[in-house]
Design a protein around this motif. Structure first.
Motif, short mmCIF file in Angstrom:
data_model
loop_
_atom_site.label_atom_id
_atom_site.label_comp_id
_atom_site.label_asym_id
_atom_site.label_seq_id
_atom_site.Cartn_x
_atom_site.Cartn_y
_atom_site.Cartn_z
N VAL A 216 0.71 -0.96 0.20
CA VAL A 216 -0.01 0.23 -0.16
C VAL A 216 0.74 0.98 -0.28
O VAL A 216 1.97 1.77 1.30
CB VAL A 216 -1.42 -0.13 1.24
N VAL A 217 0.90 2.24 -1.11
CA VAL A 217 1.83 3.51 -1.10
C VAL A 217 1.05 4.61 -1.22
O VAL A 217 -0.05 4.66 -0.80
CB VAL A 217 1.99 3.79 -2.81
N VAL A 218 1.96 5.02 0.47
CA VAL A 218 1.57 6.41 1.09
C VAL A 218 2.40 7.51 1.13
O VAL A 218 2.94 7.82 0.27
CB VAL A 218 1.28 5.60 3.04
N PRO A 219 1.23 8.06 -0.35
CA PRO A 219 2.22 10.08 -0.53
C PRO A 219 2.75 10.50 0.51
O PRO A 219 2.10 10.77 1.51
CB PRO A 219 0.97 10.01 -1.31
N VAL A 220 3.98 11.08 0.21
CA VAL A 220 4.32 11.82 1.52
C VAL A 220 4.70 13.26 0.46
O VAL A 220 5.36 13.19 -0.64
CB VAL A 220 6.01 11.61 2.03
N PRO A 221 4.69 14.41 0.94
CA PRO A 221 4.99 15.71 0.16
C PRO A 221 6.40 15.48 -0.10
O PRO A 221 6.97 15.54 1.23
CB PRO A 221 4.50 16.51 1.09
N VAL A 222 6.41 16.10 -0.86
CA VAL A 222 8.24 17.12 -1.37
C VAL A 222 8.04 18.55 -1.01
O VAL A 222 7.12 19.12 -1.51
CB VAL A 222 8.79 16.32 -2.18
N ASP A 223 9.86 18.94 -0.68
CA ASP A 223 9.22 20.21 -1.25
C ASP A 223 11.09 19.98 -1.94
O ASP A 223 11.90 19.90 -2.00
CB ASP A 223 9.33 21.28 0.26
N VAL A 228 9.59 15.63 2.95
CA VAL A 228 8.95 15.85 4.27
C VAL A 228 9.06 14.97 4.81
O VAL A 228 8.27 14.18 5.51
CB VAL A 228 7.67 16.87 4.22
N VAL A 229 10.46 14.51 5.77
CA VAL A 229 10.49 13.64 6.62
C VAL A 229 9.48 13.94 7.87
O VAL A 229 8.79 12.39 8.32
CB VAL A 229 11.69 13.59 7.13
N ASP A 230 9.02 14.68 8.30
CA ASP A 230 8.10 14.99 9.72
C ASP A 230 6.74 14.15 8.90
O ASP A 230 5.69 13.74 9.92
CB ASP A 230 7.50 16.76 9.84
N ALA A 231 6.16 14.25 7.97
CA ALA A 231 4.90 13.91 7.27
C ALA A 231 5.15 12.62 7.03
O ALA A 231 3.96 12.01 6.43
CB ALA A 231 5.24 14.61 5.79
N VAL A 232 5.96 12.01 7.12
CA VAL A 232 6.18 10.17 6.80
C VAL A 232 5.22 9.70 8.27
O VAL A 232 5.09 9.95 9.26
CB VAL A 232 7.87 9.75 7.42
N PRO A 233 4.39 9.37 7.37
CA PRO A 233 3.13 8.80 9.12
C PRO A 233 3.77 6.96 10.03
O PRO A 233 4.78 6.68 9.47
CB PRO A 233 1.86 7.55 8.26
N PRO A 234 2.79 6.88 10.37
CA PRO A 234 4.10 6.37 11.74
C PRO A 234 3.24 4.51 10.84
O PRO A 234 2.34 4.66 10.14
CB PRO A 234 2.96 6.69 13.28
#
Length: 460
Positions: A216-223, A228-234
């Motif tokens: 299951v791919v979980v998208p995480v934003p980039v800038d 954005v490491v803090d946006a990686v979900p647990p």
């Protein structure tokens, strides 16, 4: 020699010799006419096109003056081996009628500025042939190899140490069939339904490989500073990222975020998949330390020869913790997947003779020059690090992106938009422009068209 369709517009604003020279020049740059091809005589071409011989002679004279063709006494006129990349070429614009552009594009004369192709012009043909001859000296294999040739793994270790600053033990290295294939193999070692964090926008082939394995791919934003490491979900099993040169936006993962990602991986028990698809290609400063150097216990490092050399070899490498290496090997034993040895042998031969290091130096010089030409042509639109083989030109919205792609296509130039690199609703619009795949002549001729299309798209 059979020429592509050449349509002259007698009512056009440009003289017929100019139209004909432009058409032949574009066919040469686009590969429809190949080095060494003999062109028809001016008399024969004039008869075919229904024009006077003055028209064809004037067009040939112009191409002769520019160096695109050469005349051989008693033999005829031939396409040159290496068309020049002069300043005049970089500022030239296509002047064919729409009918001529369509005809050339249908004949394969367009220029592809999408990212992902290697720069074959930088590859020394003599070194290439020499490596294949050396590879052919080895006897045929009697059995498949699930790990990779010892000489290949040793060459990878030397390459990573010299060019990426990564000390690796040969026992931690596996040969692969490329980065995407390695992602697929890693994905099959994850638990069923495992959640994998993925850059958004990001590399869609990696997404497909993960999903095909049931992840299951979980998208995480980039800038601009990468993932954005803090946006990686647990609760994820792995995080896939391109820290040296984020694909496609071109940012570099900062040192602080690298440390934060490694610390989270150790604390939460997930694997970091570091895709270093073009990490050798940097033109401003030395790259930051690889994630695999910071956290060899939690990072699976992926590399490939496809962007560095050519996908013809079909080889890459995986450097990972022992448990990951063992899991991938076990998966190969179950599925029968094996990286081919032929490409490994060629890579070894290139490395052994010093041709690989020389090629990398030559490639960096060539691509740095091409990137400078792209930046100059596109002005302030370019974003991303001075690295790799592509840039991003941002546009205000999706409509502008579509307009730019369509405008360039009408002139035989194929552009790639950011929209297709998103899994969610695109949050950033623009063009991902690759500058490695085309010849230098093709690139210089296509850049004014791309720049004009971007400028026109921005006004939509």
């Amino acid at each position: 020699m059979e020429l592509p369709p050449l349509v002259l517009d007698r009512d056009g604003e440009h003289p017929l010799p100019v139209q004909l020279a432009d058409a032949l020049r574009a066919a040469t740059a686009g590969g429809v006419l190949r080095p060494g091809d003999r062109l028809p005589s001016t008399r024969a071409l004039a008869a075919t096109l229904g024009v006077s011989r003055t028209v064809t002679a004037a067009a040939y004279d112009q191409l002769l003056a520019e160096g695109w063709v050469s005349a051989r006494r008693g033999a005829g006129t031939f396409v040159e081996e290496t068309p020049p990349a002069s300043p005049d070429c970089s500022k030239a614009t296509f002047t064919q009628s729409d009918g001529m552009k369509v005809a050339l594009l249908q004949a394969g004369g367009g220029v592809d500025l999408t990212a992902g192709s290697p720069c074959l012009e930088a590859l020394d043909p003599a070194a290439w042939r020499r490596a294949w001859r050396a590879a052919a000296d080895a006897p045929p294999d009697a059995a498949p190899d699930p790990v990779g040739l010892p000489a290949f793994r040793a060459a990878v270790v030397e390459h990573l140490l010299r060019h990426r600053g990564l000390p690796a033990d040969p026992g931690s290295v596996l040969a692969t069939s490329g980065s995407t294939a390695a992602v697929a193999e890693l994905a099959r070692t994850f638990p069923p339904g495992a959640r994998v964090a993925m850059e958004e926008p990001g590399y869609r082939r990696a997404v497909s490989a993960l999903q095909a394995a049931g992840c299951v791919v979980v998208p995480v934003p980039v800038d601009a500073a990468g993932l954005v490491v803090d946006a990686v979900p647990p609760g994820v099993a792995a995080v896939y990222c391109t820290p040296a040169h984020q694909y496609p936006l071109g940012g570099r993962l900062t040192a602080a975020r690298r440390v934060a990602l490694i610390e989270r991986a150790r604390r939460e028990g997930f694997l970091v998949v570091e895709d270093d698809y073009d990490g050798e290609l940097r033109y401003d400063v030395a790259p930051l330390p690889l994630l695999a150097a910071l956290g060899p216990d939690v990072v699976a490092h992926l590399g490939t020869a496809s962007k560095l050399l050519t996908p013809t070899l079909g080889v890459g490498w995986l450097v990972a913790p022992p448990a990951v290496v063992d899991a991938v090997r076990a998966g190969r034993d179950t599925t029968g997947l094996r990286p081919a040895r032929a490409g490994q042998r060629v890579f070894v031969a290139l490395a052994a003779h010093g041709d690989l290091a020389r090629h990398l130096r030559r490639l960096r010089r060539e691509l740095a020059g091409r990137r400078a030409a792209v930046v100059e042509a596109l002005g302030g639109r370019v974003t991303g690090e001075e690295a790799g083989a592509h840039v991003v030109a941002l546009l205000p919205d999706a409509a502008a992106e579509r307009a730019a792609i369509a405008g360039a296509a009408r002139h035989g130039v194929h552009l790639d938009g950011l929209a297709r690199h998103h899994g969610l609703t695109p949050g950033t619009s623009g063009i991902v422009l690759g500058y490695a795949g085309p010849s230098r002549a093709e690139l210089l001729r296509a850049l004014p068209i791309a720049a004009a299309a971007l400028a026109a798209g921005a006004t939509v």
